[in-house]
Design a protein around this motif. Structure first.
Motif, short mmCIF file in Angstrom:
data_model
loop_
_atom_site.label_atom_id
_atom_site.label_comp_id
_atom_site.label_asym_id
_atom_site.label_seq_id
_atom_site.Cartn_x
_atom_site.Cartn_y
_atom_site.Cartn_z
N ALA A 1 0.82 -1.21 0.00
CA ALA A 1 0.00 0.00 0.00
C ALA A 1 0.85 1.26 0.00
O ALA A 1 0.43 2.31 -0.49
CB ALA A 1 -0.94 -0.01 1.20
N SER A 2 2.08 1.16 0.54
CA SER A 2 2.90 2.36 0.66
C SER A 2 3.69 2.66 -0.61
O SER A 2 4.35 3.68 -0.70
CB SER A 2 3.87 2.21 1.83
OG SER A 2 4.79 1.17 1.58
N SER A 3 3.61 1.74 -1.59
CA SER A 3 4.37 1.96 -2.82
C SER A 3 3.88 3.20 -3.53
O SER A 3 2.71 3.38 -3.76
CB SER A 3 4.22 0.75 -3.74
OG SER A 3 4.83 1.01 -4.98
N ASN B 1 -9.75 3.41 4.14
CA ASN B 1 -10.29 4.45 3.28
C ASN B 1 -9.58 4.46 1.94
O ASN B 1 -8.36 4.34 1.87
CB ASN B 1 -10.15 5.82 3.95
CG ASN B 1 -11.15 6.02 5.07
OD1 ASN B 1 -12.14 5.29 5.17
ND2 ASN B 1 -10.91 7.01 5.92
N ASP B 2 -10.36 4.59 0.88
CA ASP B 2 -9.81 4.67 -0.47
C ASP B 2 -10.17 6.05 -1.03
O ASP B 2 -9.40 6.99 -0.91
CB ASP B 2 -10.36 3.54 -1.34
CG ASP B 2 -9.47 3.25 -2.54
OD1 ASP B 2 -8.56 4.05 -2.83
OD2 ASP B 2 -9.68 2.21 -3.20
N PRO C 1 -7.23 2.03 -9.49
CA PRO C 1 -5.79 1.90 -9.79
C PRO C 1 -5.50 1.57 -11.25
O PRO C 1 -4.40 1.83 -11.72
CB PRO C 1 -5.34 0.77 -8.87
CG PRO C 1 -6.58 0.04 -8.47
CD PRO C 1 -7.67 1.06 -8.47
N TYR C 2 -6.48 1.03 -11.96
CA TYR C 2 -6.29 0.71 -13.37
C TYR C 2 -7.40 1.34 -14.21
O TYR C 2 -8.43 1.76 -13.68
CB TYR C 2 -6.30 -0.81 -13.61
CG TYR C 2 -5.14 -1.54 -12.99
CD1 TYR C 2 -3.97 -1.78 -13.70
CD2 TYR C 2 -5.23 -2.01 -11.67
CE1 TYR C 2 -2.90 -2.45 -13.12
CE2 TYR C 2 -4.17 -2.69 -11.08
CZ TYR C 2 -3.01 -2.90 -11.81
OH TYR C 2 -1.95 -3.57 -11.24
N LYS C 3 -7.18 1.36 -15.52
CA LYS C 3 -8.22 1.77 -16.46
C LYS C 3 -8.21 0.79 -17.62
O LYS C 3 -7.20 0.12 -17.89
CB LYS C 3 -7.99 3.19 -16.95
CG LYS C 3 -6.68 3.42 -17.70
CD LYS C 3 -6.55 4.88 -18.12
CE LYS C 3 -5.23 5.13 -18.85
NZ LYS C 3 -5.12 6.54 -19.30
N VAL C 4 -9.33 0.70 -18.32
CA VAL C 4 -9.40 -0.15 -19.50
C VAL C 4 -8.45 0.43 -20.54
O VAL C 4 -8.45 1.64 -20.80
CB VAL C 4 -10.84 -0.23 -20.03
CG1 VAL C 4 -10.90 -1.15 -21.26
CG2 VAL C 4 -11.78 -0.75 -18.94
N ALA C 5 -7.63 -0.43 -21.13
CA ALA C 5 -6.52 0.04 -21.94
C ALA C 5 -6.96 0.84 -23.17
O ALA C 5 -6.30 1.81 -23.55
CB ALA C 5 -5.66 -1.15 -22.38
N SER C 6 -8.08 0.46 -23.78
CA SER C 6 -8.55 1.16 -24.98
C SER C 6 -10.00 0.79 -25.22
O SER C 6 -10.58 -0.05 -24.52
CB SER C 6 -7.71 0.75 -26.20
OG SER C 6 -7.95 -0.60 -26.54
N THR D 1 -4.62 8.02 -6.71
CA THR D 1 -3.74 8.46 -5.60
C THR D 1 -3.91 7.63 -4.34
O THR D 1 -3.34 7.96 -3.31
CB THR D 1 -4.03 9.94 -5.26
OG1 THR D 1 -5.41 10.07 -4.90
CG2 THR D 1 -3.73 10.84 -6.45
N GLY D 2 -4.69 6.54 -4.40
CA GLY D 2 -4.96 5.74 -3.22
C GLY D 2 -3.85 4.76 -2.88
O GLY D 2 -2.77 4.76 -3.48
N ASP D 3 -4.14 3.90 -1.92
CA ASP D 3 -3.14 2.96 -1.41
C ASP D 3 -2.85 1.81 -2.37
O ASP D 3 -1.80 1.17 -2.27
CB ASP D 3 -3.61 2.35 -0.09
CG ASP D 3 -3.64 3.35 1.05
OD1 ASP D 3 -3.01 4.42 0.90
OD2 ASP D 3 -4.30 3.08 2.07
N ARG D 4 -3.77 1.52 -3.29
CA ARG D 4 -3.61 0.35 -4.16
C ARG D 4 -2.86 0.70 -5.45
O ARG D 4 -3.24 0.29 -6.53
CB ARG D 4 -4.97 -0.27 -4.47
CG ARG D 4 -5.70 -0.82 -3.28
CD ARG D 4 -7.04 -1.42 -3.67
NE ARG D 4 -7.96 -0.42 -4.21
CZ ARG D 4 -8.81 -0.65 -5.20
NH1 ARG D 4 -8.85 -1.83 -5.79
NH2 ARG D 4 -9.64 0.31 -5.62
N LYS D 5 -1.79 1.44 -5.32
CA LYS D 5 -1.02 1.86 -6.49
C LYS D 5 -0.45 0.65 -7.20
O LYS D 5 0.18 -0.22 -6.58
CB LYS D 5 0.11 2.78 -6.05
CG LYS D 5 0.67 3.67 -7.15
CD LYS D 5 -0.29 4.79 -7.50
CE LYS D 5 0.35 5.75 -8.51
NZ LYS D 5 -0.60 6.80 -8.94
N PRO D 6 -0.67 0.49 -8.51
CA PRO D 6 -0.18 -0.69 -9.23
C PRO D 6 1.34 -0.85 -9.11
O PRO D 6 2.09 0.12 -9.25
CB PRO D 6 -0.58 -0.41 -10.67
CG PRO D 6 -1.78 0.48 -10.57
CD PRO D 6 -1.49 1.36 -9.39
#
Length: 546
Positions: free
Chosen positions: A36-38, A90-91, A216-221, A240-245
């Motif tokens: 989460a801290s990444s 919290n997210d 943390p992700y989006k659909v690529a196209s 900007t949340g804790d679940r950074k890829p």
């Protein structure tokens, strides 16, 4: 009165998940706090993961199955998210506060964006929830908004309990105090939607095929969702949340059989698999070594007998349901077919959840008792003689044939009737018949928890009109007790009420409990930092692949 914040509230709710998950073994894991801290991706490879074609377009309030849920949990950020042990954090929310468990003030973090560039505001949550709750929109997860003032099963109404205060603040008024309300807010039904999605029925339809999230992700196209093949996701730089890829993206591949997925895992063509086929239960640990996973998860398995099925209504139906339950040797099936990856059910919930009990009154109906089963079946025949075949519908792409064959053979041998499985090629095909109420027999069912609470295994499945009540069960006593449990002032008090709900369920048997599932999966040598969560889903955002 002292304000209770979400962190303090959930500590007691997640005890069961924390206790059992801590004892689980297998797999390559990393501390969630480290993940989460990444601050940035720590690897650049695209992680490939097993999945299934979503039943419906990816609209959060209309997704109540795991194929779509796995995708939505990666492309959306709800108010909270759940870590590997089931504890919420919290997210999108800055804070969730209440003084009375009925009126909540929710503040979201400023500066958040959808992947189309629009800001995420309090209005995006309120509008999405109103859309999900509106009767004419017929959303599968509308039930989750039942507690909010203004919700109606009979007419199109606004959720009057939702009020936008400013861009980052909204309030929620419930119909009654409900201590576990904040715990639900990580479920997909409560995700926000951008304003452009909710302009019209056409815009919602188009949005479902090309979802825009804030996670943390989006659909690529626009072409990244190749139906019945897979979907490609890339990191969302604005999250900007804790679940950074911690990888360069996730490609979820839709398989028609688990055996094919497992072979791809062994060959390195699939990185993460969270459901190994029953054909390799005896060998997958040796195949994968310390990359194999077999750990408790909040998953309950059953088969549901629709309330309108011939011979299964009234006194005759109750007798037949009990007889079927007593005809099944659950221990033999879990030992022989599942080889220790399942545990015979003792109730309708999960031992991973705080408050679970293995001694609910009436649970002896789950014991294998062929002599009593024959007597009950004969009593039902005296009311109306049995005719036809008893079938259990299942999806062939999910590794269910072996246990369905074993269960129906046990029923056939005990009761002397024709019983067999009814195979559907895909989970989506099975769910289509179940949702349309066109299935002609019983069907495999179960529940993967949305949030760690006994209520979550009961209300959505057995409450009258609930979105996942696929057998159309209704009992006013159950409905009343569910409301009483929700209104309890503590989790322990609520769980005592929910035990009473289960006592009635053991009398009515709207579903026949079978067993609790472990998550049985693993990862390839191509990845590291793989961890499976309390609800069996791998935390794909923290997987490393160079």
């Amino acid at each position: 009165m002292k304000i209770r914040r979400i962190g303090g509230l959930v500590a007691g709710l997640a005890v069961g998940a924390l206790a059992l998950a801590a004892c689980s073994g297998g797999g390559t894991t990393a501390s969630p706090s480290t993940a989460a801290s990444s601050e940035a991706a720590t690897s650049t490879g695209i992680v490939t993961a097993w999945g299934s074609e979503p039943q419906n377009p990816l609209i959060p309030t209309n997704t109540n199955e795991v194929g779509g849920g796995k995708i939505e949990d990666l492309i959306f950020a709800g108010l909270v998210y759940y870590d590997a042990k089931g504890a919420p954090h919290n997210d999108a929310a800055e804070s969730i506060e209440t003084t009375d468990s009925q009126n909540y003030t929710i503040k979201i973090k400023s500066g958040q964006k959808f992947t189309n560039g629009d800001p995420v505001t309090a209005k995006n949550f309120v509008d999405a929830w109103n859309y999900g709750a509106k009767l004419s929109n017929a959303q599968l997860s509308s039930y989750f908004f039942e507690s909010i003032d203004g919700f109606s099963y009979d007419a199109d109404t606004e959720l009057t309990g939702l009020v936008v205060v400013d861009d980052t603040t909204f309030t929620v008024k419930l119909k009654q105090p409900e201590a576990d309300f904040p715990l639900r807010l990580g479920y997909s039904a409560f995700y926000p939607m951008p304003s452009e999605a909710l302009v019209s029925a056409d815009s919602v339809k188009q949005y479902g095929e090309h979802p825009v999230g804030n996670g943390p992700y989006k659909v690529a196209s626009d072409t990244a969702w190749n139906h019945n093949v897979g979907i490609d996701l890339v990191p969302n730089p604005d999250y900007t949340g804790d679940r950074k890829p911690q990888n360069g993206g996730v490609s979820i591949k839709f398989y028609t059989t688990l055996d094919a997925a497992y072979q791809d895992l062994l060959s390195g063509n699939l990185d993460v698999l969270d459901n190994v086929p029953d054909s390799v239960y005896g060998t997958y640990k040796a195949d994968l070594g310390d990359r194999a996973v077999n750990q408790p998860a909040a998953i309950f398995q059953s088969f549901t007998i629709p309330q309108n099925l011939a011979h299964f209504t009234g006194d005759e139906g109750n007798l037949r349901r009990q007889a079927l339950s007593m005809s099944i040797n659950r221990k033999e099936v879990t030992d022989t077919i599942f080889q220790g990856t399942r545990t015979p059910a003792k109730d309708f919930t999960s031992p991973v959840i705080a408050g679970w009990s293995d001694s609910i009154k009436g649970s002896d109906v789950l014991n294998y008792n062929p002599d009593q089963a024959k007597k009950l079946w004969a009593q039902a025949d005296a009311i109306s003689p049995w005719s036809g075949s008893f079938t259990i519908g299942y999806n062939a792409d999910g590794g269910h044939q072996a246990w369905v064959d074993a269960v129906t053979n046990s029923i056939k041998n005990t009761l002397g009737i024709d019983a067999a499985g009814q195979s559907y090629p895909t989970f989506k095909a099975l769910r289509a018949d179940v949702t349309a109420r066109t299935i002609k027999g019983a069907f495999r069912s179960g529940w993967q928890a949305d949030y760690p609470s006994l209520y979550n295994f009961l209300g959505p499945l057995y409450g009258t009109g609930a979105g996942s009540n696929d057998g159309d069960y209704t009992n006013p006593k159950v409905d009343d007790l569910l409301k009483q449990g929700q209104a309890a002032t503590s989790v322990d008090a609520a769980n005592k009420v929910f035990d009473k709900v289960q006592e009635i369920l053991f009398q009515d048997l709207p579903a026949i409990p079978l067993w609790y599932s472990n998550v049985t999966g693993g990862s390839a040598t191509t990845v590291s930092n793989v961890e499976f969560g309390w609800n069996s889903v791998p935390l794909l955002y923290q997987v490393h692949k160079s």
